[in-house]
Design an enzyme around this catalytic site. Structure first.
Site, PDB file in Angstrom:
ATOM      1  N   GLY A   8       1.573  14.825   9.098  1.00  0.00           N
ATOM      2  CA  GLY A   8       0.767  13.746   8.501  1.00  0.00           C
ATOM      3  C   GLY A   8       1.531  13.006   7.418  1.00  0.00           C
ATOM      4  O   GLY A   8       0.950  12.502   6.451  1.00  0.00           O
ATOM      5  N   GLN A  12      -1.321   8.724   2.934  1.00  0.00           N
ATOM      6  CA  GLN A  12      -1.274   8.370   1.507  1.00  0.00           C
ATOM      7  C   GLN A  12      -0.407   9.363   0.708  1.00  0.00           C
ATOM      8  O   GLN A  12       0.446   8.959  -0.080  1.00  0.00           O
ATOM      9  CB  GLN A  12      -2.700   8.339   0.931  1.00  0.00           C
ATOM     10  CG  GLN A  12      -2.750   7.834  -0.509  1.00  0.00           C
ATOM     11  CD  GLN A  12      -4.082   8.090  -1.208  1.00  0.00           C
ATOM     12  OE1 GLN A  12      -4.958   8.774  -0.669  1.00  0.00           O
ATOM     13  NE2 GLN A  12      -4.225   7.550  -2.400  1.00  0.00           N
ATOM     14  N   ARG A  36       1.400   8.703  14.098  1.00  0.00           N
ATOM     15  CA  ARG A  36       1.821   7.294  14.174  1.00  0.00           C
ATOM     16  C   ARG A  36       3.227   7.138  13.620  1.00  0.00           C
ATOM     17  O   ARG A  36       3.605   7.818  12.651  1.00  0.00           O
ATOM     18  CB  ARG A  36       0.845   6.391  13.434  1.00  0.00           C
ATOM     19  CG  ARG A  36       0.568   6.826  12.017  1.00  0.00           C
ATOM     20  CD  ARG A  36      -0.551   6.003  11.392  1.00  0.00           C
ATOM     21  NE  ARG A  36      -0.994   6.633  10.145  1.00  0.00           N
ATOM     22  CZ  ARG A  36      -1.040   6.030   8.974  1.00  0.00           C
ATOM     23  NH1 ARG A  36      -0.677   4.794   8.838  1.00  0.00           N
ATOM     24  NH2 ARG A  36      -1.466   6.682   7.901  1.00  0.00           N
ATOM     25  N   ASP A  53       1.565  15.272  17.286  1.00  0.00           N
ATOM     26  CA  ASP A  53       0.122  15.486  17.178  1.00  0.00           C
ATOM     27  C   ASP A  53      -0.045  16.973  16.873  1.00  0.00           C
ATOM     28  O   ASP A  53       0.335  17.821  17.693  1.00  0.00           O
ATOM     29  CB  ASP A  53      -0.558  15.117  18.502  1.00  0.00           C
ATOM     30  CG  ASP A  53      -2.076  15.252  18.423  1.00  0.00           C
ATOM     31  OD1 ASP A  53      -2.581  16.061  17.615  1.00  0.00           O
ATOM     32  OD2 ASP A  53      -2.756  14.551  19.190  1.00  0.00           O
ATOM     33  N   TYR A 143     -15.970  17.128   7.223  1.00  0.00           N
ATOM     34  CA  TYR A 143     -14.666  17.258   6.539  1.00  0.00           C
ATOM     35  C   TYR A 143     -14.703  18.443   5.563  1.00  0.00           C
ATOM     36  O   TYR A 143     -13.793  19.282   5.545  1.00  0.00           O
ATOM     37  CB  TYR A 143     -14.383  15.944   5.805  1.00  0.00           C
ATOM     38  CG  TYR A 143     -13.168  15.922   4.905  1.00  0.00           C
ATOM     39  CD1 TYR A 143     -11.885  16.104   5.409  1.00  0.00           C
ATOM     40  CD2 TYR A 143     -13.312  15.682   3.533  1.00  0.00           C
ATOM     41  CE1 TYR A 143     -10.777  16.044   4.562  1.00  0.00           C
ATOM     42  CE2 TYR A 143     -12.209  15.614   2.691  1.00  0.00           C
ATOM     43  CZ  TYR A 143     -10.948  15.805   3.215  1.00  0.00           C
ATOM     44  OH  TYR A 143      -9.849  15.746   2.387  1.00  0.00           O
ATOM     45  N   LYS A 147     -12.572  21.962   5.433  1.00  0.00           N
ATOM     46  CA  LYS A 147     -11.750  22.347   4.275  1.00  0.00           C
ATOM     47  C   LYS A 147     -12.119  23.753   3.786  1.00  0.00           C
ATOM     48  O   LYS A 147     -11.232  24.525   3.392  1.00  0.00           O
ATOM     49  CB  LYS A 147     -11.891  21.305   3.157  1.00  0.00           C
ATOM     50  CG  LYS A 147     -11.164  19.995   3.467  1.00  0.00           C
ATOM     51  CD  LYS A 147      -9.654  20.211   3.577  1.00  0.00           C
ATOM     52  CE  LYS A 147      -8.893  19.008   4.024  1.00  0.00           C
ATOM     53  NZ  LYS A 147      -7.456  19.259   4.240  1.00  0.00           N
ATOM     54  N   ILE A 173      -7.321  11.027  -4.684  1.00  0.00           N
ATOM     55  CA  ILE A 173      -5.973  10.660  -5.150  1.00  0.00           C
ATOM     56  C   ILE A 173      -5.849   9.135  -5.221  1.00  0.00           C
ATOM     57  O   ILE A 173      -6.176   8.432  -4.271  1.00  0.00           O
ATOM     58  CB  ILE A 173      -4.895  11.243  -4.200  1.00  0.00           C
ATOM     59  CG1 ILE A 173      -5.055  12.770  -4.083  1.00  0.00           C
ATOM     60  CG2 ILE A 173      -3.498  10.872  -4.701  1.00  0.00           C
ATOM     61  CD1 ILE A 173      -4.942  13.562  -5.373  1.00  0.00           C
TER      62      ILE A 173
HETATM   63  P1  NAD Z   1      -4.208  10.197   5.136  1.00  0.00           P
HETATM   64  O1  NAD Z   1      -5.399   9.944   5.977  1.00  0.00           O
HETATM   65  O2  NAD Z   1      -3.693   9.110   4.284  1.00  0.00           O
HETATM   66  O3  NAD Z   1      -3.014  10.739   6.009  1.00  0.00           O
HETATM   67  C1  NAD Z   1      -3.215  11.677   7.023  1.00  0.00           C
HETATM   68  C2  NAD Z   1      -2.153  11.461   8.081  1.00  0.00           C
HETATM   69  O4  NAD Z   1      -2.424  12.372   9.133  1.00  0.00           O
HETATM   70  C3  NAD Z   1      -2.162  10.047   8.666  1.00  0.00           C
HETATM   71  O5  NAD Z   1      -0.904   9.449   8.512  1.00  0.00           O
HETATM   72  C4  NAD Z   1      -2.519  10.255  10.125  1.00  0.00           C
HETATM   73  O6  NAD Z   1      -1.811   9.394  11.014  1.00  0.00           O
HETATM   74  C5  NAD Z   1      -2.102  11.708  10.338  1.00  0.00           C
HETATM   75  N1  NAD Z   1      -2.825  12.347  11.446  1.00  0.00           N
HETATM   76  C6  NAD Z   1      -4.113  12.221  11.793  1.00  0.00           C
HETATM   77  N2  NAD Z   1      -4.361  12.940  12.891  1.00  0.00           N
HETATM   78  C7  NAD Z   1      -3.199  13.550  13.230  1.00  0.00           C
HETATM   79  C8  NAD Z   1      -2.827  14.428  14.252  1.00  0.00           C
HETATM   80  N3  NAD Z   1      -3.695  14.819  15.201  1.00  0.00           N
HETATM   81  N4  NAD Z   1      -1.557  14.881  14.291  1.00  0.00           N
HETATM   82  C9  NAD Z   1      -0.669  14.477  13.359  1.00  0.00           C
HETATM   83  N5  NAD Z   1      -0.952  13.623  12.365  1.00  0.00           N
HETATM   84  C10 NAD Z   1      -2.217  13.170  12.307  1.00  0.00           C
HETATM   85  O7  NAD Z   1      -4.548  11.489   4.262  1.00  0.00           O
HETATM   86  P2  NAD Z   1      -3.915  11.928   2.861  1.00  0.00           P
HETATM   87  O8  NAD Z   1      -4.755  11.318   1.817  1.00  0.00           O
HETATM   88  O9  NAD Z   1      -2.458  11.718   2.845  1.00  0.00           O
HETATM   89  O10 NAD Z   1      -4.277  13.478   2.888  1.00  0.00           O
HETATM   90  C11 NAD Z   1      -3.332  14.497   3.121  1.00  0.00           C
HETATM   91  C12 NAD Z   1      -4.033  15.825   2.936  1.00  0.00           C
HETATM   92  O11 NAD Z   1      -4.562  15.899   1.609  1.00  0.00           O
HETATM   93  C13 NAD Z   1      -5.225  16.038   3.878  1.00  0.00           C
HETATM   94  O12 NAD Z   1      -5.295  17.401   4.213  1.00  0.00           O
HETATM   95  C14 NAD Z   1      -6.425  15.691   3.021  1.00  0.00           C
HETATM   96  O13 NAD Z   1      -7.573  16.363   3.436  1.00  0.00           O
HETATM   97  C15 NAD Z   1      -5.949  16.179   1.670  1.00  0.00           C
HETATM   98  N6  NAD Z   1      -6.645  15.527   0.567  1.00  0.00           N
HETATM   99  C16 NAD Z   1      -6.418  14.201   0.285  1.00  0.00           C
HETATM  100  C17 NAD Z   1      -7.102  13.615  -0.767  1.00  0.00           C
HETATM  101  C18 NAD Z   1      -6.894  12.175  -1.135  1.00  0.00           C
HETATM  102  O14 NAD Z   1      -7.637  11.637  -1.969  1.00  0.00           O
HETATM  103  N7  NAD Z   1      -5.903  11.494  -0.562  1.00  0.00           N
HETATM  104  C19 NAD Z   1      -7.993  14.356  -1.539  1.00  0.00           C
HETATM  105  C20 NAD Z   1      -8.247  15.679  -1.186  1.00  0.00           C
HETATM  106  C21 NAD Z   1      -7.531  16.273  -0.147  1.00  0.00           C
HETATM  107  C1  AKB Z   2     -11.976  11.821   0.692  1.00  0.00           C
HETATM  108  O1  AKB Z   2     -12.601  11.043  -0.055  1.00  0.00           O
HETATM  109  O2  AKB Z   2     -12.349  12.174   1.811  1.00  0.00           O
HETATM  110  C2  AKB Z   2     -10.696  12.404   0.150  1.00  0.00           C
HETATM  111  C3  AKB Z   2     -10.988  13.718  -0.503  1.00  0.00           C
HETATM  112  C4  AKB Z   2     -11.522  13.739  -1.862  1.00  0.00           C
HETATM  113  O3  AKB Z   2     -10.781  14.732   0.089  1.00  0.00           O
HETATM  114  N1  AKB Z   2     -10.095  11.482  -0.744  1.00  0.00           N
END
Ligand code: NAD
Ligand code: AKB
Length: 320
Positions: A8, A12, A36, A53, A143, A147, A173
């Protein structure tokens, strides 16, 4: 030297964590992967990339073997808002993907796994201000369910198989490099883009909505610090609460207005309001502070100033 796979990576967090890992471990030792393909010239172009994937266990196994991977940062996931639109997809990606990572790690070669959790593990019955480390985990989103399951699965692989699996409950984030991918906390990023580009923003949660958030530099620092921490100091594995900052949507809009004269924010809550209302307002992160010396460095004012300083030239140049 570690040989790292980031899943992934185009998302972000991955788009900023991957370069940070490459800085430390060398570009060729950090393999980025995602469903992607990242755009040419993106943050991931500084090193190797494979399409993957995470639901495809045999491709994941081939990549791990071919690149002699010993550490996986497993970021691929479907977030809260997208998850509510397609719960089955969220379950498949978040659970099947994690099981594939853990099973391949258990089979040998991979010694360390990082798998982020989220404030989404909490639900309406959790104390909100702050959410304790050990508390009721009854989320109302698919979701959040994935988690909670992920935290428990990770802990199981630690106890049952001796695998080194670690994770943090990230707050929302906030970052300037890659837009967020379908979460509930996305308004706290979108607002900056719209404020700079149009001077207006329609926020999809109420103005009094307070959520825990964190600026990306703190997120990266926390992730690396947890992974660096001496195992003997860790009292938890996959579920560390970490706090950054907490603010209401109106407080964020007010802070932005200090930099962008005339900025107007209006509020039209949609289905994401119910998700936000089910999450806590702040987190008790005493375990992270005690075990691996966690301290956030950005507050609302310094985060806002830095976001605007980074985004303004880029977005203004695009408009010109
Ligand atoms: P994001 O949605 O920006 O990125 C996730 C990436 O996973 C994307 O680039 C997408 O193309 C890829 N993806 C989706 N399905 C896939 C698959 N089947 N195989 C491979 N890749 C795949 O998410 P993020 O914000 O970068 O989050 C990263 C991790 O951090 C996640 O586990 C998320 O739950 C966790 N998280 C994020 C936040 C936040 O605010 N950004 C907060 C809490 C937890
Ligand atoms: C969401 O809003 O789904 C994420 C998270 C807090 O896990 N940014």
């Amino acid at each position: 030297m570690q040989r790292i796979l980031v899943t992934g990576a185009a998302g972000q967090i991955g788009s900023e964590l991957t370069p940070a890992l490459r800085e430390r471990h060398g570009s060729t030792n950090v393999l980025a992967s995602d469903l992607r393909v990242p755009a040419a010239g993106s943050h991931l172009s500084s090193g190797p990339f494979e399409t993957l994937d995470v639901r495809d266990r045999s491709r994941l196994q081939d990549i791990v073997s071919d690149h002699r991977i010993d550490t996986i940062y497993h970021l691929a996931a479907i977030l809260s808002a997208t998850g509510e639109a397609n719960p089955q997809l969220a379950w498949d990606v978040n659970i099947a993907g994690l099981v594939n990572v853990l099973e391949i790690a258990r089979a040998g070669g991979v010694r360390h796994v990082f798998c982020p959790s989220s404030i989404a593990v909490f639900g309406p019955e959790t104390p909100r201000d702050p959410a304790p480390q050990l508390t009721v985990l009854r989320p109302s989103t698919i979701y959040g369910l994935t988690k909670v399951t992920g935290e428990l699965l990770g802990d199981y692989y630690v106890q049952r198989y001796g695998l080194d699996v670690r994770g943090l409950r990230y707050p929302g984030i906030i970052s300037s490099e890659t837009p967020p991918g379908g979460g509930t906390t996305d308004y706290a990023v979108d607002i900056f883009y719209q404020a700079i580009q149009t001077g207006r923003y329609t926020c999809f949660v109420r103005q009094d909505t307070v959520l825990p958030m964190m600026y990306m530099p703190d997120c990266i620092r926390a992730t690396l610090a947890l992974m660096d921490a001496d195992t003997s100091r860790l009292t938890r594995h996959c579920d560390y609460n970490i706090a950054g900052l907490s603010f209401s949507a109106a407080q964020l809009a007010g802070e932005i207005a200090k930099h962008i004269r005339g900025f107007v924010c209006t509020y039209e809550p949609d289905f994401r309001q119910a998700i936000a209302d089910s999450w806590p307002q702040s987190l008790d992160d005493r375990h992270a502070r005690a075990d691996w010396d966690w301290r956030p460095s950005f507050d609302l004012s310094s985060m806002t100033a830095d976001m605007i300083q980074r985004l303004r030239p880029r977005l203004t140049a695009k408009r010109a």
